[in-house]
Design a protein around this motif. Structure first.
Motif, PDB file in Angstrom:
ATOM      1  N   LEU A   1       0.837 -29.228   5.551  1.00 55.45           N
ATOM      2  CA  LEU A   1       0.862 -30.168   4.443  1.00 55.45           C
ATOM      3  C   LEU A   1       0.896 -29.455   3.105  1.00 55.45           C
ATOM      4  O   LEU A   1       1.542 -29.918   2.162  1.00 55.45           O
ATOM      5  N   ALA A   2       0.211 -28.328   3.018  1.00 59.08           N
ATOM      6  CA  ALA A   2       0.201 -27.580   1.759  1.00 59.08           C
ATOM      7  C   ALA A   2       1.612 -27.132   1.399  1.00 59.08           C
ATOM      8  O   ALA A   2       2.052 -27.259   0.246  1.00 59.08           O
ATOM      9  N   ARG A   3       2.331 -26.586   2.397  1.00 63.51           N
ATOM     10  CA  ARG A   3       3.698 -26.118   2.150  1.00 63.51           C
ATOM     11  C   ARG A   3       4.616 -27.295   1.818  1.00 63.51           C
ATOM     12  O   ARG A   3       5.463 -27.206   0.925  1.00 63.51           O
ATOM     13  N   LEU A   4       4.445 -28.417   2.531  1.00 66.14           N
ATOM     14  CA  LEU A   4       5.274 -29.593   2.287  1.00 66.14           C
ATOM     15  C   LEU A   4       5.034 -30.133   0.881  1.00 66.14           C
ATOM     16  O   LEU A   4       5.981 -30.516   0.170  1.00 66.14           O
ATOM     17  N   GLN A   5       3.777 -30.135   0.464  1.00 62.33           N
ATOM     18  CA  GLN A   5       3.457 -30.598  -0.878  1.00 62.33           C
ATOM     19  C   GLN A   5       4.113 -29.712  -1.933  1.00 62.33           C
ATOM     20  O   GLN A   5       4.666 -30.205  -2.925  1.00 62.33           O
ATOM     21  N   GLU A   6       4.066 -28.402  -1.732  1.00 62.08           N
ATOM     22  CA  GLU A   6       4.666 -27.464  -2.685  1.00 62.08           C
ATOM     23  C   GLU A   6       6.165 -27.702  -2.816  1.00 62.08           C
ATOM     24  O   GLU A   6       6.720 -27.695  -3.916  1.00 62.08           O
TER      25      GLU A   6
END
Length: 306
Positions: free
Chosen positions: A30-35
């Protein structure tokens, strides 16, 4: 607890299930997707992504839907693969003020009494999103039939039936005929002691829960002893997305003049209309209400108003 731990719950909707599977298959956090969403100009919090994936919430609004379209690309999905799973919006949208569509206090009280006599709440916990109403005028110049196709939406709780009334202020009449044409059945009929308000309860073919919608269709027929000859209209207590009136005249009886009449809390506006060789007239409003829209007509000189 981390976002990833929160995401281990069961997906509860087709959209949530597809999003969850796509994130898992791509090995995306999720962190990468948010970025990546933020880099594309679609900032979405990790908490929101978590809610979407679990089904606790769904995307609503232009910005969220733009982010979903971006997610399809970032996750290697076909265009529309996620968007098509959302279905219709789950928001009721702004309801606006609620008001009785006419300003006659005795009439509103009679309508209230008619609703309660049929076992309906007043005001009714539904709104009409789209109304297409058709009035047919017979060869004697009298209204013979009105039909209405209405997209109704539950605004709170569970709705099983919708009340409707026919009003003839100042003119007591026998009850007209009410008929359900689609989306349910007429379960109750009631005539107010004044004989100026006639009601029916339209029972939906299945209950709807806010903010669900259902399309219904009904008709009102007027026996010969009810000589409605000078107009027909439709009133809404909430704002409607679209209100369309279509008045059709028998070729054996065409009026000399017609008026389009709009009544809202802001006042009454009368606009002269002409047939110009046609046999029907229509009037349409979008984002209209609360208020009433009607068509009036007659032969001879148009009545003067103060």
């Amino acid at each position: 607890m981390t976002d990833e731990a929160i995401l281990q719950g069961q997906a509860t909707t087709p959209f949530a299930g597809a999003l969850s599977a796509a994130i898992r298959d791509r090995g995306m956090t999720l962190a990468r997707l948010q970025e990546r969403l933020a880099a594309h100009g679609n900032p979405v919090s990790r908490a929101t992504l978590s809610y979407w994936r679990s089904g606790a919430r769904r995307p609503e609004g232009a910005q969220s839907l733009a982010a979903v379209a971006d997610l399809e690309q970032l996750l290697g999905l076909d265009d529309g693969a996620l968007l098509q799973l959302l279905g219709p919006t789950q928001r009721t949208g702004p309801l606006g003020p609620v008001a009785f569509p006419f300003d006659e206090d005795p009439t509103e009280q009679r309508v209230r009494e008619t609703f309660l006599a049929m076992g309906a709440a007043y005001p009714d916990p539904t709104r009409e999103l789209t109304i297409h109403a058709v009035t047919d005028v017979g060869p004697e110049g009298h209204v013979r039939r009105r039909t209405a196709r209405v997209l109704v939406q539950a605004t709170s709780g569970v709705v099983t039936a919708v009340p409707y009334v026919e009003i003839s202020t100042g003119e007591p009449t026998p009850p007209p005929g009410f008929e359900a044409l689609g989306g349910g059945r007429i379960s109750k009929r009631y005539t107010h002691p004044s004989n100026e308000v006639h009601g029916f309860l339209f029972e939906l073919e299945r209950p709807i829960t806010s903010p669900e919608t259902m399309l219904i269709e009904w008709a009102v027929t007027y026996p010969p002893e009810i000589e409605v000859s000078d107009g027909s209209g439709y009133g809404v207590a909430f704002q409607a997305r679209e209100l369309l009136l279509w008045t059709r005249f028998d070729p054996a009886w065409l009026p000399d003049w017609c008026d389009e009449i709009e009544e809202t809390p802001a006042g009454r506006v009368v606009t002269p209309r002409m047939l110009h060789g046609a046999r029907s007239l229509h009037a349409v409003r979008r984002g209209f209400g609360p208020g009433a829209l009607s068509m009036g007509w007659g032969r001879g000189e148009r009545p003067t108003t103060d």
